[in-house]
Scaffold this motif. Sequence first.
Motif, short mmCIF file in Angstrom:
data_model
loop_
_atom_site.label_atom_id
_atom_site.label_comp_id
_atom_site.label_asym_id
_atom_site.label_seq_id
_atom_site.Cartn_x
_atom_site.Cartn_y
_atom_site.Cartn_z
N ARG A 23 0.82 -1.21 0.00
CA ARG A 23 0.00 0.00 0.00
C ARG A 23 0.85 1.25 0.00
O ARG A 23 0.48 2.27 -0.55
N LYS A 24 2.01 1.20 0.61
CA LYS A 24 2.86 2.38 0.72
C LYS A 24 3.69 2.63 -0.53
O LYS A 24 4.27 3.69 -0.70
N GLU A 25 3.79 1.62 -1.40
CA GLU A 25 4.63 1.77 -2.58
C GLU A 25 4.07 2.87 -3.49
O GLU A 25 2.88 2.89 -3.80
N ARG A 26 4.92 3.83 -3.92
CA ARG A 26 4.50 4.93 -4.78
C ARG A 26 4.59 4.50 -6.23
O ARG A 26 5.60 3.95 -6.67
N VAL A 27 3.55 4.75 -6.97
CA VAL A 27 3.54 4.45 -8.40
C VAL A 27 3.32 5.75 -9.15
O VAL A 27 2.31 6.43 -8.96
N PHE A 28 4.29 6.13 -9.97
CA PHE A 28 4.21 7.37 -10.72
C PHE A 28 3.66 7.09 -12.11
O PHE A 28 4.12 6.20 -12.82
N LEU A 29 2.65 7.90 -12.47
CA LEU A 29 2.02 7.70 -13.77
C LEU A 29 2.95 8.14 -14.90
O LEU A 29 3.81 8.99 -14.72
N ASN A 30 2.77 7.55 -16.03
CA ASN A 30 3.56 7.90 -17.19
C ASN A 30 2.98 9.16 -17.82
O ASN A 30 1.99 9.12 -18.54
N LYS A 31 3.58 10.29 -17.50
CA LYS A 31 3.09 11.57 -18.00
C LYS A 31 3.77 11.84 -19.35
O LYS A 31 4.82 12.46 -19.41
N SER A 32 3.20 11.32 -20.41
CA SER A 32 3.82 11.42 -21.72
C SER A 32 3.84 12.86 -22.19
O SER A 32 2.98 13.66 -21.84
N ASN A 33 4.83 13.17 -23.03
CA ASN A 33 5.01 14.51 -23.54
C ASN A 33 4.42 14.60 -24.94
O ASN A 33 4.93 13.95 -25.88
N PRO A 34 3.34 15.37 -25.15
CA PRO A 34 2.73 15.47 -26.48
C PRO A 34 3.70 16.00 -27.53
O PRO A 34 3.51 15.75 -28.72
N LEU A 35 4.71 16.76 -27.11
CA LEU A 35 5.69 17.28 -28.07
C LEU A 35 6.40 16.17 -28.82
O LEU A 35 6.87 16.37 -29.94
N GLU A 36 6.49 15.02 -28.20
CA GLU A 36 7.17 13.89 -28.82
C GLU A 36 6.23 13.01 -29.63
O GLU A 36 6.69 12.18 -30.42
N ALA A 37 4.94 13.18 -29.43
CA ALA A 37 3.98 12.27 -30.07
C ALA A 37 3.15 12.92 -31.17
O ALA A 37 2.63 12.22 -32.04
N LEU A 38 3.00 14.25 -31.15
CA LEU A 38 2.10 14.93 -32.07
C LEU A 38 2.87 15.77 -33.08
O LEU A 38 3.94 16.31 -32.76
N ASP A 39 2.30 15.91 -34.29
CA ASP A 39 2.90 16.81 -35.27
C ASP A 39 2.36 18.22 -35.04
O ASP A 39 1.50 18.45 -34.18
N ASP A 40 2.86 19.18 -35.84
CA ASP A 40 2.49 20.57 -35.62
C ASP A 40 0.99 20.81 -35.80
O ASP A 40 0.38 21.59 -35.04
N ALA A 41 0.37 20.16 -36.76
CA ALA A 41 -1.06 20.35 -36.99
C ALA A 41 -1.87 19.91 -35.77
O ALA A 41 -2.82 20.59 -35.36
N GLN A 42 -1.49 18.79 -35.19
CA GLN A 42 -2.20 18.30 -34.01
C GLN A 42 -1.92 19.18 -32.79
O GLN A 42 -2.81 19.43 -31.97
N LEU A 43 -0.68 19.65 -32.68
CA LEU A 43 -0.34 20.54 -31.57
C LEU A 43 -1.12 21.85 -31.64
O LEU A 43 -1.63 22.34 -30.63
N ILE A 44 -1.25 22.39 -32.84
CA ILE A 44 -2.00 23.64 -32.99
C ILE A 44 -3.48 23.40 -32.66
O ILE A 44 -4.13 24.24 -32.03
N ALA B 62 -1.23 23.66 -19.05
CA ALA B 62 -1.86 24.98 -19.04
C ALA B 62 -2.38 25.35 -20.42
O ALA B 62 -3.49 25.88 -20.56
N LEU B 63 -1.60 25.08 -21.47
CA LEU B 63 -2.03 25.41 -22.82
C LEU B 63 -3.29 24.63 -23.19
O LEU B 63 -4.20 25.17 -23.82
N ARG B 64 -3.33 23.38 -22.79
CA ARG B 64 -4.54 22.56 -23.06
C ARG B 64 -5.74 23.13 -22.32
O ARG B 64 -6.86 23.19 -22.86
N PHE B 65 -5.53 23.57 -21.11
CA PHE B 65 -6.59 24.17 -20.29
C PHE B 65 -7.11 25.44 -20.96
O PHE B 65 -8.33 25.64 -21.08
N TYR B 66 -6.20 26.32 -21.40
CA TYR B 66 -6.63 27.56 -22.06
C TYR B 66 -7.37 27.25 -23.36
O TYR B 66 -8.38 27.88 -23.67
N ALA B 67 -6.84 26.31 -24.13
CA ALA B 67 -7.29 26.12 -25.50
C ALA B 67 -8.63 25.41 -25.62
O ALA B 67 -9.49 25.82 -26.39
N LYS B 68 -8.81 24.36 -24.85
CA LYS B 68 -9.97 23.49 -25.06
C LYS B 68 -11.12 23.78 -24.12
O LYS B 68 -12.20 23.20 -24.28
N GLY B 69 -10.90 24.62 -23.12
CA GLY B 69 -11.99 24.92 -22.20
C GLY B 69 -12.33 23.78 -21.27
O GLY B 69 -13.43 23.75 -20.72
#
Length: 338
Positions: free
Chosen positions: A17-38, A77-84
């Motif tokens: 129960r005490k063991e900490r498990v950190f989620l895989n917080k993937s970076n969209p910069l590495e996965a998305l192209d410019d069109a998807q990022l925009i 933060a950018l996702r929060f501003y952009a998508k509401g």
Amino acid sequence: MAEVQFILQIVQNHNLRKERVFLNKSNPLEALDDAQLIADYRFPRASILQIIEMCAPLARPTTRNQALPVSLQVMAALRFYAKGVFQRDLMGITGISQSQLSRMIMDVSRRIVSQAHAHIRMPATQDEIMYIKQGFYALGGFPNFIGAIDGTLINIQSPSRPTEPLYIGRKREHCINVQVVCDHNQKFLDVVARYPGSTHDAFIWRHCELKNRFLANPPNGYLIGDSGYGVEPWLVPCFVNPQNASQQAFNVAHKRTRRIVENAIGMWKNIFRRIHKTGGALIYKPNRACQIIGATAVLHNMRRDLNLPEDLNFEVEDEDLNEPIVLPKLPKNSVGNC
């Protein structure tokens, strides 16, 4: 022996129960192209990296757990501003707790606002002034204009009393009344995001820093505004009740020119849905909501500098209602500052 095995099992379960498990917080910069990022974050990769560099001071060492990288803070933060999206919805996308998201969004917003002087400013050189004057003349045939001014309402959650009634705007919703001045390219030259929704546009103009600068050093040109503003040596409103053909023609050209600031506001809110009415009210206290508003204004100008394509299918707000000027008394420390 059975008791020993029972105790060992309890210890083992406790450790699990005490063991900490950190989620895989993937970076969209590495996965998305410019069109998807925009589409999702409103900026291409190179620009997002510039914003991350702007927010570099947010990197903090920690001894408690894994520190959240600045890139992840900025992307959230950018996702929060952009998508509401609301913070609870953003949790599922980022794998970050709501408390962390709230803190991150405010940290990034404050950092972006701290750099506003580099992105939101009035024209200073003669070349800049002449460029804007020529742009406004091309819009409606009005010479010597250096900016268009207007106010817009951005909804927030109901503040606590005793200031709550001050935030009820003319649309009967709790909001911040934001004053913007833009150029002919829909780029913001000045933004004031600090007054409750019941405050009239003329009151904000009368007490803003830009008006004081004009008083101390009159500008080489005029601002164009709606009928909510009075006639001043540097501000030209339309005729409230035109009496002849010349005044009517003046109002037609005035409307065609002033439309640019309404378009700028509509574009700003459409791109950053968190401040649009369809995104729901900003669930923040007024001073924090003002920081978010200010941050999106800076980002709007960064997009204009990049000449990114805009979705033109947005609702233009025309708030020229010819309402009487009401100047409320504001309690000290009742509003946020950007």
